[in-house]
Design a protein around this motif. Structure first.
Motif, PDB file in Angstrom:
ATOM      1  N   GLU A 130       7.729 -17.849   2.748  1.00 23.35           N
ATOM      2  CA  GLU A 130       8.714 -17.478   3.775  1.00 23.35           C
ATOM      3  C   GLU A 130      10.116 -17.342   3.180  1.00 23.35           C
ATOM      4  O   GLU A 130      10.855 -16.409   3.497  1.00 23.35           O
ATOM      5  CB  GLU A 130       8.734 -18.513   4.910  1.00 23.35           C
ATOM      6  N   GLY A 152      10.381 -14.124   1.270  1.00 18.00           N
ATOM      7  CA  GLY A 152      10.551 -13.020   2.222  1.00 18.00           C
ATOM      8  C   GLY A 152      11.957 -12.979   2.791  1.00 18.00           C
ATOM      9  O   GLY A 152      12.550 -11.910   2.966  1.00 18.00           O
ATOM     10  N   MET A 153      12.504 -14.149   3.059  1.00 15.12           N
ATOM     11  CA  MET A 153      13.867 -14.223   3.592  1.00 15.12           C
ATOM     12  C   MET A 153      14.871 -13.745   2.552  1.00 15.12           C
ATOM     13  O   MET A 153      15.835 -13.055   2.884  1.00 15.12           O
ATOM     14  CB  MET A 153      14.187 -15.657   4.048  1.00 15.12           C
ATOM     15  N   SER A 177      14.386 -11.501   0.240  1.00 18.22           N
ATOM     16  CA  SER A 177      14.324 -10.035   0.199  1.00 18.22           C
ATOM     17  C   SER A 177      15.073  -9.438   1.379  1.00 18.22           C
ATOM     18  O   SER A 177      15.839  -8.470   1.234  1.00 18.22           O
ATOM     19  CB  SER A 177      12.867  -9.559   0.235  1.00 18.22           C
ATOM     20  N   ARG A 178      14.869 -10.016   2.544  1.00 17.12           N
ATOM     21  CA  ARG A 178      15.565  -9.513   3.731  1.00 17.12           C
ATOM     22  C   ARG A 178      17.072  -9.731   3.618  1.00 17.12           C
ATOM     23  O   ARG A 178      17.869  -8.866   4.003  1.00 17.12           O
ATOM     24  CB  ARG A 178      15.013 -10.168   4.995  1.00 17.12           C
ATOM     25  N   ARG A 181      18.768  -9.774   0.816  1.00 17.65           N
ATOM     26  CA  ARG A 181      19.251  -8.760  -0.123  1.00 17.65           C
ATOM     27  C   ARG A 181      19.410  -7.412   0.578  1.00 17.65           C
ATOM     28  O   ARG A 181      20.386  -6.692   0.364  1.00 17.65           O
ATOM     29  CB  ARG A 181      18.309  -8.648  -1.324  1.00 17.65           C
ATOM     30  N   ASN A 182      18.443  -7.083   1.437  1.00 13.70           N
ATOM     31  CA  ASN A 182      18.550  -5.836   2.203  1.00 13.70           C
ATOM     32  C   ASN A 182      19.793  -5.847   3.105  1.00 13.70           C
ATOM     33  O   ASN A 182      20.533  -4.858   3.194  1.00 13.70           O
ATOM     34  CB  ASN A 182      17.293  -5.603   3.063  1.00 13.70           C
ATOM     35  N   VAL A 183      20.010  -6.968   3.754  1.00 12.37           N
ATOM     36  CA  VAL A 183      21.183  -7.097   4.632  1.00 12.37           C
ATOM     37  C   VAL A 183      22.463  -6.982   3.810  1.00 12.37           C
ATOM     38  O   VAL A 183      23.418  -6.289   4.197  1.00 12.37           O
ATOM     39  CB  VAL A 183      21.145  -8.422   5.430  1.00 12.37           C
ATOM     40  N   ARG A 206      23.018  -3.371   2.853  1.00 13.74           N
ATOM     41  CA  ARG A 206      23.480  -2.594   4.011  1.00 13.74           C
ATOM     42  C   ARG A 206      24.939  -2.910   4.333  1.00 13.74           C
ATOM     43  O   ARG A 206      25.721  -2.014   4.663  1.00 13.74           O
ATOM     44  CB  ARG A 206      22.596  -2.856   5.225  1.00 13.74           C
TER      45      ARG A 206
END
Length: 110
Positions: free
Chosen positions: A18, A21-22, A24-25, A27-29, A32
């Motif tokens: 988890e 996964g967090m 990676s998310r 990093r995406n945020v 952006r």
């Protein structure tokens, strides 16, 4: 308690999955948000450029208006001078005409 200890590696593994996964998310945020920041920086630059351009246009319009006002005043002064000259010419012509009429009358009366 022994059963709980058996489950502990599984729980830790799930937590780690988890967290991965967090990450990676997150990093995406972050990516952006960096894109949004870049876009906002460009927008601010464009607004500043446009603001400067509008200021220059307003300055040019103001100078043109001042020039138009000065030209209008000069035309009004010239018109007043021409009006005075015309009035003087008409008055002078009237006096000459009266003098001519008077002379004609005198000639007729002789």
């Amino acid at each position: 308690m022994a059963d709980q200890d058996k489950d502990l590696p599984l729980v830790v593994s799930e937590i780690l999955i988890e967290m991965h996964g967090m990450n990676s998310r997150l990093r995406n945020v972050e990516n952006r948000l960096e894109n949004v920041e870049n876009i906002l920086t460009q927008v601010v630059g464009s607004i500043q450029y446009l603001s400067g351009a509008v200021g220059k246009v307003a300055e040019v319009i103001n100078k043109q208006q001042e020039a138009n006002t000065a030209n209008f005043k000069m035309l009004m002064e010239a018109d007043e001078r021409n009006t005075s000259r015309l009035e003087n010419a008409i008055q002078s012509f009237g006096l000459r005409f009266d003098s001519l009429e008077y002379r004609l009358e005198r000639l007729e009366n002789k």
